[in-house]
Design an enzyme around this catalytic site. Structure first.
Site, mmCIF file in Angstrom:
data_model
loop_
_atom_site.group_PDB
_atom_site.id
_atom_site.type_symbol
_atom_site.label_atom_id
_atom_site.label_comp_id
_atom_site.label_asym_id
_atom_site.label_seq_id
_atom_site.Cartn_x
_atom_site.Cartn_y
_atom_site.Cartn_z
ATOM 1 N N ASP A 60 1.822 1.495 6.977
ATOM 2 C CA ASP A 60 1.219 1.750 5.661
ATOM 3 C C ASP A 60 1.462 0.629 4.651
ATOM 4 O OD1 ASP A 60 -0.044 4.473 5.706
ATOM 5 O OD2 ASP A 60 1.920 4.993 6.501
ATOM 6 N N HIS A 165 -1.210 12.146 -4.060
ATOM 7 C CA HIS A 165 -0.405 11.631 -5.176
ATOM 8 C C HIS A 165 -1.034 12.010 -6.505
ATOM 9 C CE1 HIS A 165 0.952 8.338 -2.219
ATOM 10 N NE2 HIS A 165 2.046 8.960 -2.577
ATOM 11 N N CYS A 252 -3.548 1.915 -4.935
ATOM 12 C CA CYS A 252 -2.430 1.777 -3.971
ATOM 13 C C CYS A 252 -2.314 0.407 -3.338
ATOM 14 C CB CYS A 252 -2.491 2.818 -2.864
ATOM 15 S SG CYS A 252 -4.032 3.551 -2.609
HETATM 16 C C1 CIR Z 1 0.474 7.315 3.053
HETATM 17 O O1 CIR Z 1 0.212 8.469 3.390
HETATM 18 O O2 CIR Z 1 1.576 6.990 2.602
HETATM 19 C C2 CIR Z 1 -0.620 6.273 3.219
HETATM 20 N N1 CIR Z 1 -1.346 6.523 4.419
HETATM 21 C C3 CIR Z 1 -1.549 6.271 2.040
HETATM 22 C C4 CIR Z 1 -0.841 5.932 0.756
HETATM 23 C C5 CIR Z 1 -1.774 5.801 -0.389
HETATM 24 N N2 CIR Z 1 -1.049 5.452 -1.535
HETATM 25 C C6 CIR Z 1 -1.394 5.786 -2.765
HETATM 26 O O3 CIR Z 1 -2.363 6.494 -2.972
HETATM 27 N N3 CIR Z 1 -0.616 5.393 -3.744
#
Ligand code: CIR
Length: 259
Positions: A60, A165, A252
């Site tokens: 990730d 989130h 993100c």
């Molecule tokens: C996770 O589940 O941690 C990642 N696949 C996606 C994270 C996305 N991050 C965010 O929205 N801040």
């Protein structure tokens, strides 16, 4: 100067964490092309972009936002709620120390058993909203409250429902305006802000990245984009469809801050 830290897409992104989405094949080359275009959009918006390396042990990695929050007065090193993501931290800390060396800000880290994902921390001026998602726990929120109080930020806790989130549910599109999906975050937590609702047919459309005078925004959410433009928001679209399969969006994929 505006700086944006980004991170490579790991060769193992197919093994990313997923919470609300079914696993689908991700075209890594296409994801990398989209990611590079996203970085160019950051450059266009006035950022100097620095991309960190990522290995196969961090599926990730591209979602760098979850590892830290850079505020005007301090840098918060997060402690991601997913164990698999903690390996991402050291290189980010290193890069932040280097990027901020001239404009020093204290670094404060969330400690075990606390967990905080950067995606749950929405900073708007001196107000900080923290989401209670599956990734951010009560111990993490308590630590955050203490730290932010020391630095004179006002903090509010916002319950998050059905989204990964807080920033999947609400983000800033101007200093006084938020884009929100009220089904996922309660509108009454955000008194004093003008609110723009996502189009009801586009529930995941509340994630926008405000950089300077514009937002970076996914091409996928055409109807919400029309609403934003009708409110005078300048929108620069980016196609992040492959990263969306890994449950990521536009905030993100970077840490943007003044140096
Ligand atoms: C996770 O589940 O941690 C990642 N696949 C996606 C994270 C996305 N991050 C965010 O929205 N801040």
């Amino acid at each position: 100067m505006l700086m944006a830290l980004t991170r490579e897409i790991s060769p193992s992104i197919a093994d990313c964490q997923l919470t609300h989405l079914p696993r689908e094949p991700i075209d890594v080359d296409r994801a990398r092309t989209q990611h590079a275009a996203y970085e160019w959009a950051l450059v266009d918006a006035g950022c100097t972009v620095r991309r960190l390396h990522a290995g196969p042990e961090m599926p990730d990695s591209v979602f760098i936002e979850d590892t830290a929050v850079v505020l005007d007065d301090l840098v918060l090193i997060a402690r991601p709620g997913a164990d698999s993501r903690r390996v991402e931290l050291p290189a980010v800390v290193d890069a932040l120390i280097r990027a901020l060396s001239i404009h020093y800000r204290p670094l404060v880290a969330i400690d075990a058993p606390g967990t905080v994902d950067g995606g749950d921390v929405l900073v708007v001026g001196r107000r900080v909203f923290v989401g209670t998602s599956r990734r951010t726990n009560a111990a993490g929120i308590d630590q955050l409250r203490g730290v932010l109080r020391r630095f004179d930020y006002a903090m509010a806790v916002v319950p998050v429902q059905r989204s990964l989130h807080l920033k999947s549910a609400v983000t800033a599109v101007a200093p006084d305006t938020l884009l929100i999906n009220r089904e996922w975050a309660p509108a009454d937590a955000f008194d004093g802000f003008a609110l723009i609702d996502v189009d009801p047919g586009e529930p995941p459309a509340a994630n926008a990245l405000l950089v300077g005078d514009r937002i970076l925004y996914p091409t996928a959410f055409r109807r919400t984009r029309e609403r934003l433009e009708a409110h005078g928001v300048q929108v620069r679209t980016v196609d992040v469809s492959e990263l969306a399969k890994a449950e990521g969006a536009v905030t993100c994929c970077s840490l943007v801050f003044e140096v």
